[in-house]
Design an enzyme around this catalytic site. Structure first.
Site, PDB file in Angstrom:
ATOM      1  N   HIS A 549       0.807  -1.217   0.000  1.00 36.12           N
ATOM      2  CA  HIS A 549       0.000   0.000   0.000  1.00 36.12           C
ATOM      3  C   HIS A 549       0.845   1.274   0.000  1.00 36.12           C
ATOM      4  O   HIS A 549       0.598   2.175   0.806  1.00 36.12           O
ATOM      5  CB  HIS A 549      -0.909   0.017   1.241  1.00 36.12           C
ATOM      6  CG  HIS A 549      -1.929  -1.065   1.268  1.00 36.12           C
ATOM      7  ND1 HIS A 549      -2.611  -1.428   2.414  1.00 36.12           N
ATOM      8  CD2 HIS A 549      -2.411  -1.864   0.290  1.00 36.12           C
ATOM      9  CE1 HIS A 549      -3.454  -2.405   2.133  1.00 36.12           C
ATOM     10  NE2 HIS A 549      -3.348  -2.695   0.854  1.00 36.12           N
ATOM     11  N   HIS A 592      -7.362  -0.189   3.168  1.00 34.28           N
ATOM     12  CA  HIS A 592      -6.477  -0.575   2.076  1.00 34.28           C
ATOM     13  C   HIS A 592      -6.544   0.565   1.056  1.00 34.28           C
ATOM     14  O   HIS A 592      -7.320   1.500   1.223  1.00 34.28           O
ATOM     15  CB  HIS A 592      -6.896  -1.927   1.513  1.00 34.28           C
ATOM     16  CG  HIS A 592      -6.687  -3.051   2.503  1.00 34.28           C
ATOM     17  ND1 HIS A 592      -6.176  -4.272   2.157  1.00 34.28           N
ATOM     18  CD2 HIS A 592      -6.919  -3.117   3.842  1.00 34.28           C
ATOM     19  CE1 HIS A 592      -6.101  -5.047   3.241  1.00 34.28           C
ATOM     20  NE2 HIS A 592      -6.551  -4.362   4.275  1.00 34.28           N
TER      21      HIS A 592
END
Ligand SMILES: Cc1cc2nc3c(=O)[nH]c(=O)nc-3n(C[C@H](O)[C@H](O)[C@H](O)COP(=O)(O)OP(=O)(O)OC[C@H]3O[C@@H](n4cnc5c(N)ncnc54)[C@H](O)[C@@H]3O)c2cc1C
Length: 615
Positions: A549, A592
């Protein structure tokens, strides 16, 4: 017309024909999946971009112009291409380095295997993390395919906390509070599940959101253990993030919903004003007097220049967008000069402030349950009926958000993510060294489960910088997890692990005799008791990888020193150039990063339409 004795044989022939057609096409599908899987597992990741994009011809071919040139057809680029091409009078060019998605990459369960759709990056050797990986380098997969990282990612749909967006606003990014961004999350979503929090979800948007079925043998026990620790079942993208839930996935029935499947496929061929070029590497943004006027790219061994009448939109992702800015002379003056790159705009924050979610990967428990381990043939039959395990990336099933100081009080600082048995640990994942690969091989795939522990709001920052002055070489990725001077990150991760270890005391986990079985080569001698801090600090530094991420490398803000783009994603002190991708997040979200990237691109599409009178 037919009498009974005639119709029965006819029906029989018809049925056997249909059955054999189905069997034939299933066999074809089975063979296709098997051969693709073998191909991907043997695929050798590139070490640079030379093999694919080197040119022998120095000639630069100058082409015409487009209103907008979008660099990168990933999560953000797909949204921009789709939304901007709604305006028929605008000519749009989308340039993507990768190829197209396939029926194989549509299968969520094969996400970790998609090596041929991966840029091939890993971090530079680390001192504070990745110690259990080969050469202390963590894998740093990024999607190189139309759809970008959403074409290969884990499909977990988790937007983050309201506090993240209110935090962005508080940093001076007006227009990005939770109330401002919620309509764009909703616009990009099509929720297929029932029982969600009304008012927080969208229906009719491009990104399908679904649960997977059937649940694993451990799901009920895990949820029960969470309840016994005071965590309720919640819609974590709704009113309250704190608690446990089945994962909301970006899948449609059984298939991956990447940004390109969701936004490009429906318009492919029908929008004459959208030109998509695949297998095309952009090597430079062309800049004159702080105005971006086009890009240079390589396609099939030839170099081209194409011009933008309105804007260049850089959506090459958190790693490649800063790389392209730097190569184009937009970045920290001293760094660029050292590599002989002419400085067009001194932007100190390009490539800095890399934030990512450290993902502790080695918390495995043995149980007294035994899951069935079906064959590929059985799993493919299930997949075609919309059933797990192949509808889940790497088997992921449940998710929980907690706060390590007050376990249920928002916002969270730790995420747990459950992979139940039967486990499937692809050989290449995580780049573990021999000692740690040996540990992973020792887990029992049918009785063991693992809980990934993700640090949601790290303080540590890394960077992306140039190795050389060419796009044909990979950039240097330095993640520096757990490097914050106060040591807050490693302590929070430790507290997150410690809290989960206490789940073994719940009646639910006792019933299945959930017993920690993880070992950590290089740390075992430190273990004085099961929650020994020194031991777990060592374990964390060895067995933490990335949740993939990365954000912040072209972050949004007001300060020229500390940020790269303004609140409309326009690069500071530049004209006709925006960065629109995960790199612009002012700070990482407690979720996320795919949903938030889609949201940003939806919002900026509207900003652009308003600015140029396209609304
Ligand atoms: C393995 C993995 C698992 C993940 N799991 C999840 C998850 O479960 N949930 C979630 O929300 N997020 C997840 N993510 C993160 C999420 O997918 C990304 O944050 C998101 O896709 C980023 O979107 P983007 O548009 O910024 O970049 P990308 O989607 O990566 O798009 C960048 C695009 O630009 C192209 N490109 C780059 N350089 C050039 C160039 N020079 N010329 C032409 N094209 C170029 C790339 O090929 C790519 O297609 C995961 C990521 C990975 C890699």
């Amino acid at each position: 017309m037919f009498d009974i004795p005639t119709i029965f044989p006819l029906l029989f022939i018809l049925c056997t024909r249909v059955w054999s057609l189905q069997t034939d096409s299933f066999e074809e599908f089975y063979n296709y999946v098997e051969s693709k899987s073998n191909y991907e597992n043997q695929y050798v990741l590139p070490k640079n971009n030379r093999d694919l994009f080197e040119t022998s011809d120095a000639t630069i071919h100058v082409l015409g112009s487009y209103d907008f040139i979008i660099v990168g057809g990933g999560s953000a680029g797909s949204v921009l291409a789709s939304r901007l091409s709604e305006i028929k009078k605008w000519k749009i060019l989308l340039l993507e380095a990768g190829g197209d998605e396939t029926a194989f990459s549509d299968i969520p369960g094969y996400g970790p295997n998609l090596r041929s759709m991966n840029w091939g990056y890993s971090t530079i050797p680390q001192k504070t993390c990745c110690l259990g990986m080969q050469n202390q380098q963590c894998d740093y997969t990024r999607g190189k395919v139309l759809g970008g990282s959403s074409g290969t990612n884990a499909l977990v749909y988790a937007r983050g906390s309201y506090a993240d967006f209110d935090g962005w606003q508080a940093l001076g990014n007006s227009g990005w509070s939770y109330q401002d961004v919620l309509p764009y999350f909703k616009k990009s979503e099509h929720i297929d599940i029932s029982g969600y929090d009304v008012g927080y979800h969208g229906v009719g948007g491009p990104l399908h959101v679904n649960y997977t079925v059937p649940q694993s043998i451990i799901a009920d026990t895990f949820i029960e253990a969470c309840r016994q620790k005071g965590l309720e079942e919640v819609d974590y993208n709704g009113r309250n993030q704190m608690g446990v839930s089945k994962i909301q996935f970006n899948i449609n029935f059984n298939k991956r919903v990447s940004a390109s499947r969701a936004l490009i496929d429906p318009i492919k061929g029908s929008r004459k004003n959208l030109n998509i070029k695949l297998n095309t590497l952009v090597v430079k943004i062309l800049v004159k007097d702080t105005v971006a006027y086009g890009v240079e790219y390589i396609e099939a061994g030839k170099r081209y220049i194409v011009k933008a009448k309105k804007e260049v939109l850089l959506s090459a992702g958190s790693i490649n967008s800063p790389q392209l800015l730097l190569l184009s002379g937009l970045g920290p003056k001293a760094e660029l000069s050292k590599l002989g790159i002419r400085v067009k705009n001194n932007l100190p924050a390009v490539g800095k402030h890399l934030k990512d979610h450290p993902f502790y990967i080695n918390l495995f428990f043995r149980t007294n349950l035994t899951a069935m381990n079906p064959t590929l043939r059985e799993n493919l039959h299930r997949y075609l009926m919309g059933e797990a395990p192949l509808t889940r990336y790497n088997g992921l099933e449940l998710i929980a958000f907690i706060n390590t100081t007050n376990h249920t009080q928002s916002p969270p600082d730790i995420e747990y993510i459950l992979t139940p048995p039967p486990l499937n640990l692809p050989p290449h994942i995580y780049n573990t060294n021999d000692d740690y690969s040996h540990v992973f091989q020792g887990y029992n795939t049918t009785t063991d489960f693992t809980t990934g522990v993700i640090l949601l709001k790290p303080k540590s920052e890394g960077s992306v910088s140039l190795r050389t002055n060419s796009m044909l070489e990979f950039p240097l990725i330095d993640v520096r997890y757990f490097s914050d001077p106060e040591g807050r990150d490693i302590e929070t991760m430790y507290q997150g692990i410690k809290y989960f270890l206490s789940f073994t005391e719940t009646p639910a986990f006792k019933k299945i005799n959930a017993t920690l079985i993880s070992t950590h080569p290089g740390c075992e001698e430190l273990k004085k008791n099961p929650v020994d801090r020194d031991y777990w600090y060592c374990a964390i530094r060895h067995a933490t990888s990335t949740a993939y991420h990365p954000v912040g490398t072209t972050r949004m803000g007001n300060s020229l020193q500390n940020s790269v783009v303004n609140n409309e994603c326009i690069v500071h002190n530049m004209k006709k150039l925006r960065v629109v991708d995960a790199g612009v997040l002012p700070d990482i979200v407690r979720g996320h990063t795919n949903a938030v990237t889609n949201m940003i691109a939806e919002k900026i599409s509207d900003v652009i339409k308003t600015h140029y009178g396209g609304k």
